[in-house]
Design an enzyme around this catalytic site. Sequence first.
Site, PDB file in Angstrom:
ATOM      1  N   TYR A  18       3.940 -14.833  51.674  1.00 43.42           N
ATOM      2  CA  TYR A  18       3.334 -13.675  52.352  1.00 43.42           C
ATOM      3  C   TYR A  18       1.850 -13.864  52.642  1.00 43.42           C
ATOM      4  CZ  TYR A  18       7.683 -11.382  51.204  1.00 43.42           C
ATOM      5  OH  TYR A  18       9.011 -11.074  51.117  1.00 43.42           O
ATOM      6  N   TYR A 145      14.172  -3.887  46.267  1.00 45.62           N
ATOM      7  CA  TYR A 145      13.879  -5.240  46.745  1.00 45.62           C
ATOM      8  C   TYR A 145      15.001  -6.166  46.284  1.00 45.62           C
ATOM      9  CZ  TYR A 145      11.917  -9.732  47.679  1.00 45.62           C
ATOM     10  OH  TYR A 145      11.764 -11.014  48.165  1.00 45.62           O
ATOM     11  N   ASP A 246      21.764  -5.723  40.896  1.00 39.66           N
ATOM     12  CA  ASP A 246      20.863  -6.864  41.060  1.00 39.66           C
ATOM     13  C   ASP A 246      19.936  -6.895  39.840  1.00 39.66           C
ATOM     14  OD1 ASP A 246      18.808  -8.578  41.630  1.00 39.66           O
ATOM     15  OD2 ASP A 246      18.452  -7.856  43.671  1.00 39.66           O
ATOM     16  N   LYS A 275      16.017 -15.853  38.298  1.00 39.27           N
ATOM     17  CA  LYS A 275      14.682 -15.879  37.704  1.00 39.27           C
ATOM     18  C   LYS A 275      14.651 -16.456  36.281  1.00 39.27           C
ATOM     19  CE  LYS A 275      12.552 -12.253  40.517  1.00 39.27           C
ATOM     20  NZ  LYS A 275      11.400 -12.909  41.089  1.00 39.27           N
TER      21      LYS A 275
HETATM   22  N1  PMP Z   1      16.358  -9.472  43.657  1.00 38.98           N
HETATM   23  C1  PMP Z   1      15.332  -9.028  42.912  1.00 38.98           C
HETATM   24  C2  PMP Z   1      15.479  -7.741  42.134  1.00 38.98           C
HETATM   25  C3  PMP Z   1      14.129  -9.746  42.876  1.00 38.98           C
HETATM   26  O1  PMP Z   1      13.088  -9.284  42.150  1.00 38.98           O
HETATM   27  C4  PMP Z   1      14.041 -10.963  43.600  1.00 38.98           C
HETATM   28  C5  PMP Z   1      12.774 -11.812  43.588  1.00 38.98           C
HETATM   29  N2  PMP Z   1      11.590 -11.166  43.418  1.00 38.98           N
HETATM   30  C6  PMP Z   1      15.138 -11.386  44.341  1.00 38.98           C
HETATM   31  C7  PMP Z   1      16.291 -10.619  44.340  1.00 38.98           C
HETATM   32  C8  PMP Z   1      15.101 -12.647  45.165  1.00 38.98           C
HETATM   33  O2  PMP Z   1      15.079 -13.774  44.353  1.00 38.98           O
HETATM   34  P1  PMP Z   1      14.489 -15.155  44.904  1.00 38.98           P
HETATM   35  O3  PMP Z   1      13.036 -14.933  45.137  1.00 38.98           O
HETATM   36  O4  PMP Z   1      14.794 -16.120  43.781  1.00 38.98           O
HETATM   37  O5  PMP Z   1      15.241 -15.481  46.137  1.00 38.98           O
END
Ligand code: PMP
Length: 430
Positions: A18, A145, A246, A275
């Site tokens: 970004y 997100y 998620d 993560k």
């Molecule tokens: N879902 C959530 C809740 C996240 O916080 C993130 C990353 N910040 C993602 C999906 C996407 O993961 P990545 O950056 O490994 O593609």
Amino acid sequence: MFTPEDARFDRQHIWHPYTSMQDPLPCYPVVAAHGFQLQLADGRELVDGMSSWWAAIHGYNHPRLNRALTQQMAQMSHVMFGGITHPAAVALCRQLVTMTPAALECVFLADSGSVAVEVSMKMALQYWLGRGETRQQFLTLKRGYHGDTFAAMSVCDPENSMHSLWRGYLPEHHFAEAPACGFDDEWQSQDFDVFARLIEQHQQQLAAVILEPIVQGAGGMRFYHPRYLQQVREACDRYGLLLIADEIATGFGRTGRLFACEHADITPDILCVGKALTGGMMTLAATLTTREVADTISRSAAGCFMHGPTFMGNPLACAVAVESLTLLAEGEWQRQVAAIERQLRAELLPLRSAPQVADVRVLGAIGVVETHRAVNMAALQQFFVEQGVWIRPFGRLIYLMPPYIITPQALSKLVQAIGAALEHSSHFAD
Ligand code: PMP
């Protein structure tokens, strides 16, 4: 070694997350990391408040994680997953099936969080095809997100992820207001009204509900009430819809429970993790689902689930994830996260009285200071580095999610740096 020429090349040729290529925000060269510290090229050590975006929960350069990686490397670093399996993938999936709710039995290994989300949404679409229906819409929450790929972006907060930019290209889904009732607030049943109306109205077209359980991360660092999540689960059951959780940010202990769904005592039909899965050592994510969903997908006309990335089940990533989950299973994280939560409540919550501050909230090993005005990112980042800490604010949020192994002294240093930062109005936009 990081030369001025390296810095110049970086500025001119390399995109960072970004940022503008014409006028990039400054980048700080890190040449080593150990425990809870990052070492800059000029030798300065910074206390890490970010765990490299939720990932490095056990700290950096952990000897056991390093050993797992080098041992696997000596055997085999990579092999395709089509028609081949290997011990590290089997060990990892066995651990994931064991540590997640009993109904989640089938594991898809993906190579990043966004891909795990794509996979979860594709699973929901194929599930309905397997049932002889075409259902292509999702219901989700504002302020969410889920990643930067297109399907994931289509269920991110429409304003934050600028859906207007992609109009005509991005599928349009349904968004309920973000929950207003906070985790520690008294439950207000009307908080669920909009969601209840939307799910009822669109039940025939919806493939699934997708959300971040309890903590909305990058879309606002908001902690919502477990009753809300319970009501989502009940509504999905009532209308026969799948629930995708998620837990890419919240999974593996960050909120004080191994998975955030446990705060509401619910089981999703599809679960995404990523993560911290590898302790921040390698990119890896996973999407788990039930036998029923997997069987229904396999009955669809395609006869199989239509996804299979090149680096699926990468042995290095799987081996280091096995060791990271083994460290978690030893249980020390519970004491560590509880201690971080206690200390953040004692030291961060008092910042509520600072004039720049709109709200302070703490859950597990997450501490958030929401300010009235947006931060001046470059100025504030520089200030934090001068204070010897690595904290990466965005928008109106200054937040901490340190490695679980951080010491009380180092955590105090992070909190003090935030307190000091709030005293300078030049750190905020006009
Ligand atoms: N879902 C959530 C809740 C996240 O916080 C993130 C990353 N910040 C993602 C999906 C996407 O993961 P990545 O950056 O490994 O593609």
